[in-house]
Design a protein around this motif. Structure first.
Motif, short mmCIF file in Angstrom:
data_model
loop_
_atom_site.label_atom_id
_atom_site.label_comp_id
_atom_site.label_asym_id
_atom_site.label_seq_id
_atom_site.Cartn_x
_atom_site.Cartn_y
_atom_site.Cartn_z
N ILE A 1 38.69 15.11 92.41
CA ILE A 1 37.95 16.35 92.22
C ILE A 1 38.31 17.02 90.90
O ILE A 1 37.50 17.68 90.29
CB ILE A 1 38.21 17.39 93.34
CG1 ILE A 1 39.19 16.82 94.36
CG2 ILE A 1 36.93 17.81 94.00
CD1 ILE A 1 39.54 17.80 95.44
N ARG A 2 39.55 16.79 90.48
CA ARG A 2 39.96 17.47 89.26
C ARG A 2 39.24 16.94 88.02
O ARG A 2 39.20 17.58 87.00
CB ARG A 2 41.46 17.28 89.05
CG ARG A 2 42.28 18.04 90.07
CD ARG A 2 43.71 17.97 89.69
NE ARG A 2 44.05 16.59 89.34
CZ ARG A 2 45.27 16.22 89.01
NH1 ARG A 2 46.23 17.09 88.94
NH2 ARG A 2 45.53 14.98 88.71
N ARG B 1 38.41 18.50 83.98
CA ARG B 1 39.32 18.01 82.96
C ARG B 1 38.66 17.92 81.59
O ARG B 1 37.50 17.57 81.50
CB ARG B 1 39.77 16.58 83.30
CG ARG B 1 40.83 16.57 84.32
CD ARG B 1 41.10 15.14 84.67
NE ARG B 1 42.08 15.11 85.74
CZ ARG B 1 42.47 14.00 86.31
NH1 ARG B 1 41.97 12.86 85.92
NH2 ARG B 1 43.34 14.02 87.27
N PRO B 2 39.42 18.19 80.55
CA PRO B 2 38.88 17.89 79.23
C PRO B 2 38.79 16.38 79.09
O PRO B 2 39.80 15.69 79.16
CB PRO B 2 39.91 18.50 78.28
CG PRO B 2 41.15 18.64 79.08
CD PRO B 2 40.76 18.70 80.53
N ARG B 3 37.60 15.84 78.98
CA ARG B 3 37.44 14.40 78.85
C ARG B 3 37.53 14.01 77.39
O ARG B 3 37.77 14.83 76.52
CB ARG B 3 36.08 13.95 79.41
CG ARG B 3 35.98 14.10 80.88
CD ARG B 3 37.05 13.23 81.57
NE ARG B 3 36.70 13.07 82.98
CZ ARG B 3 35.89 12.11 83.41
NH1 ARG B 3 35.35 11.27 82.58
NH2 ARG B 3 35.63 12.01 84.69
N SER B 4 37.26 12.79 77.15
CA SER B 4 37.42 12.27 75.81
C SER B 4 36.53 12.99 74.80
O SER B 4 36.85 13.06 73.62
CB SER B 4 37.10 10.78 75.81
OG SER B 4 35.88 10.57 76.46
N GLY C 1 36.14 16.03 74.53
CA GLY C 1 36.75 17.28 74.09
C GLY C 1 37.97 17.08 73.21
O GLY C 1 38.85 17.92 73.19
N HIS C 2 38.07 15.98 72.50
CA HIS C 2 39.28 15.74 71.71
C HIS C 2 39.27 16.64 70.47
O HIS C 2 38.25 17.16 70.06
CB HIS C 2 39.35 14.27 71.31
CG HIS C 2 38.32 13.87 70.31
ND1 HIS C 2 36.99 13.82 70.63
CD2 HIS C 2 38.42 13.53 69.01
CE1 HIS C 2 36.32 13.44 69.57
NE2 HIS C 2 37.15 13.26 68.58
N THR C 3 40.44 16.78 69.92
CA THR C 3 40.57 17.69 68.79
C THR C 3 39.74 17.20 67.60
O THR C 3 39.72 16.01 67.31
CB THR C 3 42.05 17.79 68.37
OG1 THR C 3 42.60 16.48 68.43
CG2 THR C 3 42.81 18.69 69.32
#
Lengths: 309, 340
Positions: free
Chosen positions: B5-6, B10-13, B15-17
């Motif tokens: 469920i989390r 979650r920030p997935r790929s 959302g990378h910097t």
């Protein structure tokens, strides 16, 4: 649903038999979720065997093992665990970026930002080949791979064994910070308690393939007293062995020293001290005949009465 | 089925910097392959791309030479004779021999450098514990680990086998003095080359998996392949029924130039065969008398016709494919059930 299970690990009569004999036998305990647990024991005690069964690398010969309520025989548990083997295996010809890509390709819950942050905070270039990294850097990449998976249970086999003191300190800090931030349950094995004493709030002690001690560290230590007094003849005073559980004792001249689990108030004529965690651990490891101590929290309750002592 | 469920929050790929370049993380490279196939490809990238490049170049070369061979045959004929044989030997002899030599050794090269290290390499470096504790089941891992390299082997060896066949067939009576059975073509064309390559590859894989050490398994694979080749050498001659050609004594038995002469006999009119040396006496008179007495009237040659070749190749390949399937089943079963 299994997500609600308050137990990260539930082992019931778990055993693994190899051709040369039982490497792990009749192992029953449970580990509450969110704990940082040390799995301690001398070499060959069954630590690696336990970790291998929990990571599906070997199949148990007896008993059952559940992780967050899911039987370990179900491949679905793989998504909830991460495992860092002792030698931190990585593909030496992969670059750091490719190593992280492997994590992304093979794990649906992959957190690329987290993995990249762990690598970057160690100033490791993403284009470097893994084979050219130093031991500490390799460990950091392996940590990034393990944490990037966003496991609910992270298992580490002798994580600090081959690190220099500086890298060891750094990795311990990283491990604690990430585990605290994500509420990860951590189970790490070591044959040296001292290197994880500060990190862990739960302890499992294995010896000769059997579980000797299990429970929260703040419960295990106060359950013991280090007693010194005048010996009766050539042995322990009768009163001591009759009313209390003696884990280990030594008689030197007219004086005895004993580590006991008090069954009631101890006599005023003895000098009573609070032992350290390591003293308690060593006493159990040195005395195979001493009764097993599993605290209520760690005890796996089965309908069969009279399991763990 | 455990869905996390989390995962949603979650920030997935994605959302990378932003300061990470995509090329640095390898996000945009790789293109077609994802998941396990990407990993298996990346692990064996050098061997597999090398194999594909060699295949493309060699196949293109064989195809190109095919047209040159056809030109020669049109000009000089396809039957062995002094002019055609000499011309062919000068222009193509070396190409055919070197090509056949390389293709003959190809299955062993595949078994040694792709098969043996495939699982043994992972076991020796411990990476098997890394890859089998990611979120993919061991069954999927072993299927992909086996299927991708073996798929590439099948494609490459099929391409090489077909292109060499195409080059060789027009000049089959000229090349290797017409001996397709022992000269090379039988083993390196048709289904034989893929079959032998796959068989040696899975033998290497199985030995590697059992021995768990890279060098040990490579040595064991070489020894096994050498021993197997000695045994296998006897097999092709039993893959079809011999044909017999008859001629009166003292006449040459005529068989096609692309047929393989296996043995010669003498025979009586009612078809009883005797060894070729029967009745060879010191004088012609004695020989004739002996033959007359035994009723020997004709010479016989046992041979395989060229039209039997493909059938023999398929029968031989069927044996190898069956052995390959058995070993593959064992490897998959063991990888799935037993600790590696």
């Amino acid at each position: 649903m299994s997500d609600q299970s308050p137990w990260a690990i539930e082992a019931d009569g778990l055993g693994k038999k190899y051709r040369r004999g039982w490497a792990l036998q009749d192992c029953s305990f449970r580990l509450p979720a969110g704990r940082i647990c040390a799995l301690v024991g001398p070499n060959g005690a069954g630590k690696s065997t336990f970790l291998s069964t929990a990571t599906r690398l070997v199949q148990p010969s007896a008993g059952s093992l559940r992780l967050f309520g899911v039987p370990v025989s179900d491949p679905a548990v793989l998504q909830r665990i991460a495992f860092l083997a002792q030698d931190k295996p990585l593909y030496p010809r992969f670059t750091v970026a490719e190593t992280l890509r492997m994590g992304r390709e093979l794990n649906p819950g992959w957190d690329q930002a987290l993995a990249e942050r762990i690598v970057k905070s160690g100033n490791i270039p993403f284009t470097a080949k893994v084979g050219t990294l130093s031991g500490g850097q390799r460990t950091r990449v392996a940590f990034a791979l393990a944490f990037g998976k966003r496991p609910d249970l992270l298992m580490l086999d002798e994580p600090m064994a081959d690190l220099d003191p500086l890298a060891r300190h750094e990795m311990a800090g990283l491990l604690m910070a990430e585990a605290a931030e994500h509420g990860t349950t951590v189970l790490m094995s070591s044959h040296m308690l001292s290197e994880m004493e500060d990190m862990c709030d739960f302890l499992l002690v294995l010896s000769e393939g059997r579980l000797r001690m299990g429970g929260a560290t703040d419960e295990l230590v106060p359950a013991h007293s280090l007693v010194t007094g005048v010996a009766a003849g050539n042995g322990l005073p009768d009163e001591l062995s009759r009313h209390h559980t003696v884990v280990e004792s030594r008689v030197t001249g007219r004086q005895f020293t004993a580590l006991v689990r008090p069954g009631g108030p101890l006599s005023d004529s003895w000098d009573v001290q609070v032992p350290g965690l390591e003293e308690v651990l060593l006493a159990y490891l040195r005395s195979p005949q001493a009764p097993t101590l599993i605290t209520d929290e760690a005890r796996f309750d089965t309908p069969v009465a009279g399991r763990a002592a | 089925m455990t869905t996390d469920i989390r995962a949603e929050s979650r920030p997935r790929s994605e959302g990378h910097t932003p300061d990470m370049s995509d090329t640095a993380t390898g996000r945009t490279s790789g293109g077609l392959l994802h998941g396990l196939p990407w990993l298996v490809w990346r692990r064996h990238r050098a061997a597999l791309t090398g194999g594909i490049i060699v295949t493309v170049l060699a196949s293109a070369f064989f195809v190109y030479e095919h047209f040159a061979v056809v030109d020669l045959v049109q000009q000089y004929g396809s039957q062995p004779g002094e002019r055609a044989s000499t011309k062919f030997g000068n222009d193509f002899g070396r190409i055919f021999r070197v090509g056949a030599g390389l293709l003959t050794f190809l299955p062993a090269i595949i078994g040694l450098f792709l098969g043996a290290p495939l699982i043994a390499g992972e076991q020796e470096h411990g990476t098997i514990r890394l890859v089998t504790t990611q979120s993919v089941s061991r069954a999927r891992w072993i299927v992909t680990t086996l299927a991708l390299p073996l798929g590439v082997v099948t494609l490459c060896t099929t391409a090489l086998s077909l292109s060499y066949w195409w080059m060789w067939v027009p000049a089959r009576s000229l090349a290797f003095t017409g001996d397709w059975l022992n000269g090379g073509p039988f083993d390196i064309t048709g289904p034989m080359l893929p079959a032998k390559s796959l068989f040696f590859a899975v033998c290497g894989i199985a030995l590697g998996m059992l021995l768990k050490r890279l060098l040990t398994s490579m040595v064991a694979t070489v020894v096994f392949m050498a021993a197997f080749s000695i045994v296998w050498d006897r097999v092709p001659a039993h893959l079809a029924a011999l044909r017999h050609a008859f001629a009166p004594l003292e006449h040459e038995v005529l068989i096609a130039s692309d047929a393989i002469n296996m043995d010669s006999w003498v025979a009586t009119a009612d078809g009883t065969f005797y060894g070729i040396g029967t009745c060879l006496e010191s004088t012609e008179g004695a020989t004739d008398a002996c033959r007359a007495k035994m009723g020997i009237t004709q010479s016989v040659t046992d041979y395989f016709g060229f039209d039997q070749m493909v059938g023999m190749q398929w029968r031989g390949s069927a044996i190898l494919f069956a052995l390959t399937a058995l070993i593959l089943g064992f490897v998959a079963w063991r990888a799935h059930r037993r600790p590696l």
